[in-house]
Design an enzyme around this catalytic site. Sequence first.
Site, PDB file in Angstrom:
ATOM      1  N   PHE A  17       0.830  -1.206   0.000  1.00 35.79           N
ATOM      2  CA  PHE A  17       0.000   0.000   0.000  1.00 35.79           C
ATOM      3  C   PHE A  17       0.874   1.270   0.000  1.00 35.79           C
ATOM      4  O   PHE A  17       0.899   2.028  -0.983  1.00 35.79           O
ATOM      5  CB  PHE A  17      -0.938  -0.078   1.217  1.00 35.79           C
ATOM      6  CG  PHE A  17      -1.520   1.216   1.667  1.00 35.79           C
ATOM      7  CD1 PHE A  17      -2.122   2.089   0.760  1.00 35.79           C
ATOM      8  CD2 PHE A  17      -1.498   1.567   3.025  1.00 35.79           C
ATOM      9  CE1 PHE A  17      -2.663   3.293   1.200  1.00 35.79           C
ATOM     10  CE2 PHE A  17      -2.039   2.761   3.457  1.00 35.79           C
ATOM     11  CZ  PHE A  17      -2.612   3.631   2.545  1.00 35.79           C
ATOM     12  N   GLY A  42       1.570  -7.584  -0.574  1.00 36.39           N
ATOM     13  CA  GLY A  42       1.604  -6.641  -1.700  1.00 36.39           C
ATOM     14  C   GLY A  42       0.959  -7.250  -2.931  1.00 36.39           C
ATOM     15  O   GLY A  42       0.712  -8.459  -2.980  1.00 36.39           O
ATOM     16  N   SER A 124       6.355   2.685  13.490  1.00 43.08           N
ATOM     17  CA  SER A 124       4.917   2.759  13.739  1.00 43.08           C
ATOM     18  C   SER A 124       4.617   3.470  15.048  1.00 43.08           C
ATOM     19  O   SER A 124       5.401   3.387  16.006  1.00 43.08           O
ATOM     20  CB  SER A 124       4.351   1.336  13.801  1.00 43.08           C
ATOM     21  OG  SER A 124       3.051   1.350  14.317  1.00 43.08           O
ATOM     22  N   TYR A 148       4.014  -7.030  17.265  1.00 45.64           N
ATOM     23  CA  TYR A 148       4.259  -6.053  16.184  1.00 45.64           C
ATOM     24  C   TYR A 148       4.923  -4.797  16.739  1.00 45.64           C
ATOM     25  O   TYR A 148       5.931  -4.318  16.205  1.00 45.64           O
ATOM     26  CB  TYR A 148       2.933  -5.699  15.498  1.00 45.64           C
ATOM     27  CG  TYR A 148       3.054  -4.561  14.498  1.00 45.64           C
ATOM     28  CD1 TYR A 148       3.688  -4.760  13.281  1.00 45.64           C
ATOM     29  CD2 TYR A 148       2.535  -3.297  14.779  1.00 45.64           C
ATOM     30  CE1 TYR A 148       3.814  -3.721  12.361  1.00 45.64           C
ATOM     31  CE2 TYR A 148       2.655  -2.260  13.870  1.00 45.64           C
ATOM     32  CZ  TYR A 148       3.295  -2.473  12.658  1.00 45.64           C
ATOM     33  OH  TYR A 148       3.419  -1.441  11.764  1.00 45.64           O
ATOM     34  N   LYS A 152       8.734  -3.297  15.904  1.00 44.67           N
ATOM     35  CA  LYS A 152       9.054  -1.958  15.373  1.00 44.67           C
ATOM     36  C   LYS A 152      10.006  -1.222  16.315  1.00 44.67           C
ATOM     37  O   LYS A 152      10.884  -0.490  15.867  1.00 44.67           O
ATOM     38  CB  LYS A 152       7.771  -1.163  15.147  1.00 44.67           C
ATOM     39  CG  LYS A 152       6.951  -1.670  13.965  1.00 44.67           C
ATOM     40  CD  LYS A 152       7.676  -1.456  12.642  1.00 44.67           C
ATOM     41  CE  LYS A 152       6.882  -1.943  11.450  1.00 44.67           C
ATOM     42  NZ  LYS A 152       7.582  -1.755  10.168  1.00 44.67           N
ATOM     43  N   VAL A 178      -2.132   5.082   8.548  1.00 41.38           N
ATOM     44  CA  VAL A 178      -2.131   5.634   7.190  1.00 41.38           C
ATOM     45  C   VAL A 178      -3.324   5.063   6.417  1.00 41.38           C
ATOM     46  O   VAL A 178      -3.672   3.888   6.575  1.00 41.38           O
ATOM     47  CB  VAL A 178      -0.808   5.268   6.479  1.00 41.38           C
ATOM     48  CG1 VAL A 178      -0.752   5.904   5.096  1.00 41.38           C
ATOM     49  CG2 VAL A 178       0.389   5.715   7.330  1.00 41.38           C
ATOM     50  N   ARG A 216      -7.814   7.387  16.883  1.00 41.78           N
ATOM     51  CA  ARG A 216      -6.594   7.245  16.090  1.00 41.78           C
ATOM     52  C   ARG A 216      -6.310   8.568  15.378  1.00 41.78           C
ATOM     53  O   ARG A 216      -7.204   9.389  15.179  1.00 41.78           O
ATOM     54  CB  ARG A 216      -6.762   6.134  15.028  1.00 41.78           C
ATOM     55  CG  ARG A 216      -6.977   4.739  15.598  1.00 41.78           C
ATOM     56  CD  ARG A 216      -5.722   4.206  16.269  1.00 41.78           C
ATOM     57  NE  ARG A 216      -5.894   2.853  16.803  1.00 41.78           N
ATOM     58  CZ  ARG A 216      -6.267   2.577  18.051  1.00 41.78           C
ATOM     59  NH1 ARG A 216      -6.537   3.551  18.902  1.00 41.78           N
ATOM     60  NH2 ARG A 216      -6.366   1.331  18.465  1.00 41.78           N
TER      61      ARG A 216
END
Length: 321
Positions: A17, A42, A124, A148, A152, A178, A216
């Site tokens: 993305f 992807g 992130s 996760y 990061k 995003v 968010r």
Amino acid sequence: MPELDGASTLVTGGAGFIGSHLVDALLDRGARVRVLDNFVTGRRENLAHLGDSIELVEGDLRDTDACRQACRNVELVFHQAAMGSVPRSIENPAESIAVNVSGTANILAAARDAGVRRVVFASSSAVYGDSPDLPKREGREGSPLSPYALSKKMCEDLGTVFHRCYTMEIVALRYFNVFGLRQRYDGPYAAAVPRFVRAYSRGQGPVIYGDGGQSRDFTNVADAVRANLLAAGAAGAVSGRAFNVASGRQTRIGELARIIRELTGGGPEPIHEQARAGDVRHSLADLTASGEALGYTPRHDVEAGLAALVEASRPSVAGAR
Ligand SMILES: NC(=O)c1ccc[n+]([C@@H]2O[C@H](COP(=O)([O-])OP(=O)(O)OC[C@H]3O[C@@H](n4cnc5c(N)ncnc54)[C@H](O)[C@@H]3O)[C@@H](O)[C@H]2O)c1
């Protein structure tokens, strides 16, 4: 903005993305672009419009030879490839650590050996973990709430260590939620914006995990791309550091659903399901450091971006793909 005409660049995760939008922006500025991707999340369609104007290395971050091949003769690396998604990492923590952490170590080592000028990489907002502070400010991180987030944080630490040990230029960008075209709406790990657009486009109520009061900082993909270009060219003491990239506006998930519902012309109320483990309650970025060091300020209004996304998604999102 840095001079990119003729620059030789690598985008890992360039079929994804954010990566594919970055590839478009680099080509628009005259850069030469190589993509390293294994297409796990992807899509070939994201690059199909580019034909031969990019070089594709189909390979895996966990393969050191693929990383070396991808970094050869490259000046700038934009490292976007990773296993995203908090819930996915809770299902499969070893995958998150192997791809995100070992994969990043492989890319950084290959970049070092190839004499890459600078690496800009995707971190992130998840690194803020359980910190209750709002807005989230660089240097005031809490403990990670998911594999996760931990991965990061470890990538950022790797970047700092590579910067210190090998005097490499490495800049981390902490993206906050995003959104934009090409973001996947399918599968169990899809993000809220594409899931909500998809559901309302089909006349269904979207699923909200929890009461919808969580918030968010939704960021237009065009702003995330600009932040990468700015980070590639920023002078001064940016290396070994991490910067927030966001819109600087807090939106509750329930409000997001309401906005998308109105934009798509109405539909049923959202369906509430149990809150998910690893999710933070509130998120909002402080953009002082990225403004001062990178010259980053968000240019895209969230509602206008959502409206453009709903409009552009109409033919494809409503289909049965
Ligand atoms: N989308 C967001 O809101 C968001 C927020 C914070 C951070 N990020 C980070 O930004 C980056 C890009 O995210 P995205 O939303 O575009 O996700 P995405 O899944 O669309 O893109 C990731 C890309 O990396 C590739 N990839 C994954 N594992 C790979 C491997 N082992 N080897 C080679 N390629 C591999 C995928 O095929 C995909 O093309 C990721 O690092 C993600 O963690 C994204």
